[in-house]
Design a protein around this motif. Structure first.
Motif, short mmCIF file in Angstrom:
data_model
loop_
_atom_site.label_atom_id
_atom_site.label_comp_id
_atom_site.label_asym_id
_atom_site.label_seq_id
_atom_site.Cartn_x
_atom_site.Cartn_y
_atom_site.Cartn_z
N GLU A 14 0.80 -1.23 0.00
CA GLU A 14 0.00 0.00 0.00
C GLU A 14 0.83 1.28 0.00
O GLU A 14 0.35 2.32 -0.44
CB GLU A 14 -1.02 0.01 1.14
CG GLU A 14 -0.46 0.01 2.53
CD GLU A 14 -1.57 -0.07 3.58
OE1 GLU A 14 -2.62 0.56 3.40
OE2 GLU A 14 -1.37 -0.78 4.58
N ARG A 15 2.07 1.22 0.42
CA ARG A 15 2.92 2.41 0.34
C ARG A 15 3.37 2.68 -1.10
O ARG A 15 3.63 3.80 -1.49
CB ARG A 15 4.14 2.27 1.25
CG ARG A 15 3.81 2.37 2.71
CD ARG A 15 5.09 2.26 3.54
NE ARG A 15 4.77 2.24 4.94
CZ ARG A 15 4.86 3.31 5.72
NH1 ARG A 15 5.27 4.45 5.24
NH2 ARG A 15 4.58 3.22 6.99
N ARG A 16 3.41 1.61 -1.86
CA ARG A 16 3.85 1.71 -3.25
C ARG A 16 2.70 2.08 -4.19
O ARG A 16 2.86 2.87 -5.11
CB ARG A 16 4.43 0.35 -3.65
CG ARG A 16 5.15 0.35 -4.94
CD ARG A 16 5.88 -0.97 -5.08
NE ARG A 16 6.15 -1.22 -6.48
CZ ARG A 16 6.37 -2.39 -6.99
NH1 ARG A 16 6.34 -3.46 -6.22
NH2 ARG A 16 6.62 -2.53 -8.27
N TYR A 17 1.52 1.48 -3.95
CA TYR A 17 0.35 1.75 -4.79
C TYR A 17 -0.65 2.56 -3.97
O TYR A 17 -1.26 2.05 -3.04
CB TYR A 17 -0.30 0.43 -5.24
CG TYR A 17 0.63 -0.47 -5.99
CD1 TYR A 17 1.07 -0.14 -7.27
CD2 TYR A 17 1.08 -1.67 -5.42
CE1 TYR A 17 1.93 -0.97 -7.96
CE2 TYR A 17 1.94 -2.50 -6.11
CZ TYR A 17 2.37 -2.15 -7.37
OH TYR A 17 3.22 -2.97 -8.06
N ARG A 18 -0.80 3.82 -4.33
CA ARG A 18 -1.64 4.72 -3.52
C ARG A 18 -2.82 5.26 -4.33
O ARG A 18 -2.67 5.57 -5.50
CB ARG A 18 -0.80 5.87 -2.99
CG ARG A 18 0.33 5.38 -2.07
CD ARG A 18 1.16 6.49 -1.50
NE ARG A 18 0.33 7.39 -0.72
CZ ARG A 18 0.41 8.71 -0.79
NH1 ARG A 18 1.27 9.29 -1.60
NH2 ARG A 18 -0.36 9.47 -0.04
N TYR A 19 -3.96 5.38 -3.67
CA TYR A 19 -5.16 5.97 -4.28
C TYR A 19 -5.42 7.37 -3.74
O TYR A 19 -6.17 8.13 -4.32
CB TYR A 19 -6.39 5.08 -4.02
CG TYR A 19 -6.62 4.81 -2.56
CD1 TYR A 19 -7.27 5.74 -1.75
CD2 TYR A 19 -6.18 3.63 -1.97
CE1 TYR A 19 -7.45 5.50 -0.41
CE2 TYR A 19 -6.36 3.38 -0.63
CZ TYR A 19 -7.01 4.31 0.15
OH TYR A 19 -7.18 4.09 1.48
N ASN A 20 -4.81 7.72 -2.63
CA ASN A 20 -5.05 9.02 -1.99
C ASN A 20 -3.89 9.98 -2.23
O ASN A 20 -3.34 10.56 -1.30
CB ASN A 20 -5.31 8.85 -0.50
CG ASN A 20 -4.19 8.12 0.21
OD1 ASN A 20 -3.31 7.54 -0.41
ND2 ASN A 20 -4.21 8.15 1.53
N THR A 21 -3.53 10.14 -3.47
CA THR A 21 -2.41 11.02 -3.83
C THR A 21 -2.83 12.49 -3.74
O THR A 21 -4.01 12.81 -3.65
CB THR A 21 -1.95 10.73 -5.27
OG1 THR A 21 -3.03 11.04 -6.16
CG2 THR A 21 -1.53 9.28 -5.44
N LYS A 22 -1.86 13.38 -3.81
CA LYS A 22 -2.15 14.82 -3.80
C LYS A 22 -3.05 15.21 -4.96
O LYS A 22 -3.95 16.03 -4.82
CB LYS A 22 -0.85 15.63 -3.88
CG LYS A 22 -0.10 15.71 -2.58
CD LYS A 22 1.09 16.65 -2.70
CE LYS A 22 1.80 16.77 -1.37
NZ LYS A 22 2.87 17.77 -1.41
#
Length: 196
Positions: A14-22
């Motif tokens: 989950e640190r590598r694949y994120r949905y809650n990006t800036k």
């Protein structure tokens, strides 16, 4: 890969694949005018306090973790109140997918929220489900709504000021309140609850 394995893979990465990006948060900030999709409160520190809510929760639908249609803007409180409650397709009202979402909820003059009074039984059950799922009867929300309504009733010019500020106003809590206030201003009797 099965559901359990897919979710475990996501948790490990989950640190590598994120949905809650800036970038995602900025899109939501503009779309929602900085407000939570559920309680409609303004999220003051949007970058830190805004969370991405999954309509169909990550544990049960890992294949939809990154699907835009499964993501909603939520304040951290609403997101935490739901927790990991499973998605119930028959009951869940996606506030971005229901064009007349405001008609599902009414607001009593004491600040409490109830299902809309003109809904059929199935629609009332859906509204009640959403109220309970996100705990939209929380004390701070009830107090804010009540104070907002009192301000509206005490100051005839307040409505004019708010209507000019539109969605950007920190003071606008509910679209339904405007419908109510327009009726009141037109001379109708003060009801016990406010319908959208």
């Amino acid at each position: 890969m099965g559901t359990k394995e897919a979710y475990e893979f996501y948790k490990k990465n989950e640190r590598r694949y994120r949905y809650n990006t800036k970038e995602v948060k900025e899109i939501f900030r503009k779309m929602n005018h900085g407000r939570c999709s559920f309680c409609t409160k303004c999220i003051s520190d949007f970058e830190d306090k805004m969370t991405v809510e999954h309509v169909q929760i990550k544990r049960d639908y890992p294949q939809k973790i990154f699907q835009w249609s499964n993501l909603l803007c939520a304040c951290s409180i609403c997101n935490n109140k739901r927790g990991t409650a499973p998605y119930q397709e028959q009951s869940y009202l996606d506030p971005t997918g229901v064009p007349d979402i405001e008609r599902y909820f009414s607001y009593k003059t004491d600040g409490n929220i109830i299902p809309g009074e003109e809904l059929d039984l199935e629609e009332q059950q859906k509204a009640d489900y959403m109220i309970k799922l996100y705990k939209l009867y929380r004390r701070e929300l009830v107090c804010e709504r009540r104070a907002f309504l009192q301000d509206l009733m005490e100051d005839d010019e307040y409505f004019e000021i708010l209507s000019k500020k539109r969605n950007s106003s920190q003071s606008i809590v509910f679209l339904s309140v405007f419908t109510y206030y327009r009726r009141k201003k037109a001379g109708s009797k003060l009801p016990d609850s406010l319908s959208g």
